[in-house]
Design a protein around this motif. Structure first.
Motif, PDB file in Angstrom:
ATOM      1  N   ILE A  24      74.287 -87.354  -2.391  1.00 24.31           N
ATOM      2  CA  ILE A  24      75.049 -87.175  -3.640  1.00 24.31           C
ATOM      3  C   ILE A  24      74.119 -86.878  -4.809  1.00 24.31           C
ATOM      4  N   PHE A  82      76.922 -82.011  -8.924  1.00 22.91           N
ATOM      5  CA  PHE A  82      77.387 -83.377  -9.156  1.00 22.91           C
ATOM      6  C   PHE A  82      76.697 -83.976 -10.374  1.00 22.91           C
ATOM      7  N   THR A 129      84.185 -82.372  -9.423  1.00 24.96           N
ATOM      8  CA  THR A 129      82.989 -83.130  -9.038  1.00 24.96           C
ATOM      9  C   THR A 129      83.276 -84.097  -7.906  1.00 24.96           C
ATOM     10  N   ARG A 136      83.641 -82.695  -4.246  1.00 21.07           N
ATOM     11  CA  ARG A 136      82.472 -82.237  -3.485  1.00 21.07           C
ATOM     12  C   ARG A 136      82.085 -83.216  -2.381  1.00 21.07           C
ATOM     13  N   SER A 156      80.688 -91.809  -3.649  1.00 26.86           N
ATOM     14  CA  SER A 156      80.661 -90.754  -4.661  1.00 26.86           C
ATOM     15  C   SER A 156      81.425 -91.175  -5.910  1.00 26.86           C
ATOM     16  N   MET A 183      79.640 -91.644  -9.475  1.00 28.00           N
ATOM     17  CA  MET A 183      80.111 -90.801 -10.565  1.00 28.00           C
ATOM     18  C   MET A 183      80.547 -91.653 -11.761  1.00 28.00           C
TER      19      MET A 183
END
Length: 401
Positions: free
Chosen positions: A204, A210, A325, A328, A336, A340
């Motif tokens: 990631i 990202f 985003t 992905r 993720s 994020m």
């Protein structure tokens, strides 16, 4: 177990993280006066809360997978409430900041638990799950929208401590309701696989799209949070309006952001990339026009008009980037999503702290200029991210012609 009841209880929990910032923000000048401290130290209580939230988001998902959702939701809500009560009795601003960090750490657990519970309940129906997630996003946004107006009213009539008592009462009520009316949603607990986690994080964090997406969203989110920190002093101390007036201003900006997000979801005829690029162009145009206007006219109406317009298109851009985003790494949603969210909050905390330090708390114009520059910075990062997509869209439009 009544799935809809569990989901509804979760919807009431989701606004609480935003309430931790926005119900308290109108009282920042009052807190500064109460502790006889600097405005900068007082403002740190917001980005430090955000930083604590960001840290807990890094590992709370893994802990929830191991220990389940119900116990962690109840425990973290109780801890959040107890910390809010302790803040009422702190002797100085430094202790308040420490407790705010701890409060932010507790937020990550119930915020993640609610989302994991929903995913567990509706995993069998992907379309229904998407619908529930959209509803959850709206519920989450209710914190930043409603809390400033409520916090402004409470702070004006009952003092700055009332906002923390509100948080405590709300969190304790939700903890009791969760204990009585819900059951554990994760039937099969996971074990920790550090190698798998490391590989996921490496993959990631090695993705430039990202990272640029997180940087853009963190910058845009920081614009909204900065209004609640620096803007609180400007509206109350410089423009001589009340906490209630500031609360209504923040309420309008929250609605503007939500409106932008809803517009992004409602327009189906254009791709996420097209809508995001259109929003970025609009932000640049609005910033350029308002930069010229504010050289000649500057008042509360110009301040609110500028920030409302920027918030609408920032909401469009943020919403589109969020979907692009997170998509992905849909095969590893837990890691993720955690990375994020944590990254966005860290970027926001850093920028908000910087804004609190360098932007004058006595001038409307310096604040507005900084606000517009932050939006432009977000657009520049997004421009790098969308460079290849923009070329593709350009070829498509030429093909249409």
């Amino acid at each position: 177990m009544n799935k809809n009841l569990v989901f509804i209880i979760g919807l009431f929990i989701l606004p609480l993280p935003g309430m931790g910032v926005d119900a308290y923000a109108p009282s920042l000048p009052a807190v500064t006066a109460y502790f006889h401290t600097t405005s900068f130290l007082t403002q740190l209580s917001i980005p430090f809360y955000t930083a604590g939230y960001a840290i807990s988001m890094l590992f709370s998902g893994t802990i929830v997978d191991i220990y389940g959702t119900k116990k962690l939701t109840i425990a973290s809500l109780i801890i959040f409430a107890l910390l809010a009560i302790l803040i009422v009795f702190v002797p100085n601003i430094h202790m308040l900041i420490v407790l705010r960090v701890a409060q932010g750490l507790s937020v990550g657990f119930f915020a993640v638990s609610v989302r994991v519970a929903t995913m567990s309940l509706y995993a069998h129906d992907k379309e229904l799950l998407k619908s529930k997630v959209n509803i959850m996003q709206i519920a989450w946004s209710m914190g930043p929208i409603l809390a400033p107006a409520i916090g402004g009213y409470l702070g004006h009539h009952f003092g700055w401590k009332s906002s923390f008592l509100l948080m405590a009462g709300y969190a304790l009520t939700l903890a009791i309701v969760t204990a009585i009316f819900t059951k554990e949603t994760i039937k099969k607990r996971k074990t920790v696989n550090f190698i798998e986690i490391k590989n996921s994080y490496t993959t990631i964090l090695g993705d430039k799209f990202f990272l640029l997406g997180v940087a853009t969203m963190g910058t845009l989110y920081a614009v909204a949070v900065s209004f609640n920190t620096v803007g609180s002093y400007i509206i109350q101390n410089t423009l001589h309006l009340s906490q209630i007036s500031f609360g209504y201003c923040a309420l309008v900006l929250g609605i503007a952001w939500l409106f932008g997000s809803l517009v992004n979801k409602a327009i189906k005829s254009y791709s996420f990339e097209e809508k995001a690029i259109g929003a970025a162009v609009a932000i640049v145009i609005i910033s350029a026009v308002m930069f010229g206007i504010t050289r000649f006219v500057i008042n509360i109406w110009v301040l609110m008009g500028t920030t409302v317009l920027l918030n609408i298109f920032a909401g469009v851009l943020y919403s589109g980037l969020y979907c692009l985003t997170i998509a992905r790494f849909s095969h590893i949603p837990g890691n993720s999503s955690g990375l994020m969210s944590s990254g966005i909050l860290f970027v926001c905390a850093i920028i908000t702290t910087t804004m609190s330090k360098v932007v004058s708390h006595n001038g409307v114009l310096p604040f507005l200029d900084a606000d517009m520059l932050l939006n432009i910075a977000g657009v520049i990062i997004a421009a790098v991210l969308f460079y290849l997509q923009a070329k593709t869209l350009q070829r498509k439009y030429f093909a249409r012609g």
